[in-house]
Design a protein around this motif. Sequence first.
Motif, PDB file in Angstrom:
ATOM      1  N   GLN A 145       0.836  -1.199   0.000  1.00  0.00           N
ATOM      2  CA  GLN A 145       0.000   0.000   0.000  1.00  0.00           C
ATOM      3  C   GLN A 145       0.872   1.250   0.000  1.00  0.00           C
ATOM      4  O   GLN A 145       1.925   1.274   0.640  1.00  0.00           O
ATOM      5  N   HIS A 213      -2.808   2.191  12.695  1.00  0.00           N
ATOM      6  CA  HIS A 213      -2.977   0.738  12.712  1.00  0.00           C
ATOM      7  C   HIS A 213      -4.322   0.393  13.366  1.00  0.00           C
ATOM      8  O   HIS A 213      -4.592   0.845  14.482  1.00  0.00           O
ATOM      9  N   PRO A 214      -5.167  -0.407  12.723  1.00  0.00           N
ATOM     10  CA  PRO A 214      -6.448  -0.768  13.326  1.00  0.00           C
ATOM     11  C   PRO A 214      -6.334  -1.341  14.733  1.00  0.00           C
ATOM     12  O   PRO A 214      -7.234  -1.148  15.552  1.00  0.00           O
ATOM     13  N   VAL A 250      -3.242  -2.910   9.012  1.00  0.00           N
ATOM     14  CA  VAL A 250      -3.274  -1.824   8.035  1.00  0.00           C
ATOM     15  C   VAL A 250      -3.768  -2.295   6.668  1.00  0.00           C
ATOM     16  O   VAL A 250      -4.612  -1.641   6.048  1.00  0.00           O
ATOM     17  N   THR A 251      -3.248  -3.406   6.176  1.00  0.00           N
ATOM     18  CA  THR A 251      -3.635  -3.848   4.835  1.00  0.00           C
ATOM     19  C   THR A 251      -5.041  -4.439   4.789  1.00  0.00           C
ATOM     20  O   THR A 251      -5.580  -4.681   3.711  1.00  0.00           O
ATOM     21  N   ALA A 252      -5.654  -4.677   5.961  1.00  0.00           N
ATOM     22  CA  ALA A 252      -7.037  -5.157   5.970  1.00  0.00           C
ATOM     23  C   ALA A 252      -8.010  -4.043   5.609  1.00  0.00           C
ATOM     24  O   ALA A 252      -9.079  -4.276   5.049  1.00  0.00           O
ATOM     25  N   GLY A 253      -7.661  -2.808   5.946  1.00  0.00           N
ATOM     26  CA  GLY A 253      -8.533  -1.680   5.673  1.00  0.00           C
ATOM     27  C   GLY A 253      -8.411  -0.626   6.754  1.00  0.00           C
ATOM     28  O   GLY A 253      -7.503  -0.671   7.584  1.00  0.00           O
ATOM     29  N   ARG A 254      -9.310   0.342   6.734  1.00  0.00           N
ATOM     30  CA  ARG A 254      -9.266   1.449   7.687  1.00  0.00           C
ATOM     31  C   ARG A 254     -10.506   1.442   8.574  1.00  0.00           C
ATOM     32  O   ARG A 254     -11.587   1.020   8.154  1.00  0.00           O
ATOM     33  N   GLN A 255     -10.352   1.911   9.773  1.00  0.00           N
ATOM     34  CA  GLN A 255     -11.491   2.043  10.673  1.00  0.00           C
ATOM     35  C   GLN A 255     -12.486   3.069  10.128  1.00  0.00           C
ATOM     36  O   GLN A 255     -12.066   4.081   9.591  1.00  0.00           O
TER      37      GLN A 255
END
Length: 255
Positions: A145, A213-214, A250-255
């Motif tokens: 990303q 970071h989530p 992080v690479t899973a997505g954003r809050q």
Amino acid sequence: MRFEGKVVAITGGGSGIGREAAARFAAEGAKVAINGRDREKLEAAAREIDPSGDNVVISAGDIARPETGAALVDAALSHFGRLDVLVNNAGVFNPKPFLELTEGDYDWYLDTILKGKFFTAQAAAKAMKETGGAIVQTGSMWAIQAIGATPSAAYSAANAGVHAMVRNLAIELAPFNIRINAVAPAVVETPVYNTFLSDDQVKQVLPGFNAFHPLGRNGQPRDVAEAILFLASEQASWITGTVLPVDGGVTAGRQ
């Protein structure tokens, strides 16, 4: 003791993730050869990891030079008689906008991150060809990303090459029972940030990335070291060609 009787070589082993990984391998029974550019830093790390001096050997030099990786492998072979694991960890990082990057910047990233890992992996694979083994590369979340706050085009390109190397070498080295994988960390609190920020700036800037970071915090060297040890161990004996994000989500997505 997952690594009892095993021999591990680690680039960038004098500080941060590499030093933590070296300590963890030694604690689990391995003999360790560590590389870095700063001999004094390597000697200090070796004393801390193994005060007896029996289970750690150092090999100083710039990993951008192919002979440095070969020397690290030779140090492991000459002192301990074999090589079972290579952790290709050495790297550099200094965010700079694309329009300001120079050819020197570009070469610095490619030589240290990609060329260094390429030829060190080659030297290690030659040593492991008859016995098998495992190679773990430290790649980067930035190769997966792009992050606007830390412009890193050349750094990311170099690490994307590392990730591609993992997939290609997984196929080429599988007939020799050599596995190769990578970890891709996000923001990990290591001394690399002190190479372009002052101590005060590090204290001010890094906490600002916790919320990025989530999971709500920056990584620590132990977080990445644990993933490296897993990929190097027999517990991962059916895993090769994989890039494992170790990034707090992080690479899973954003809050």
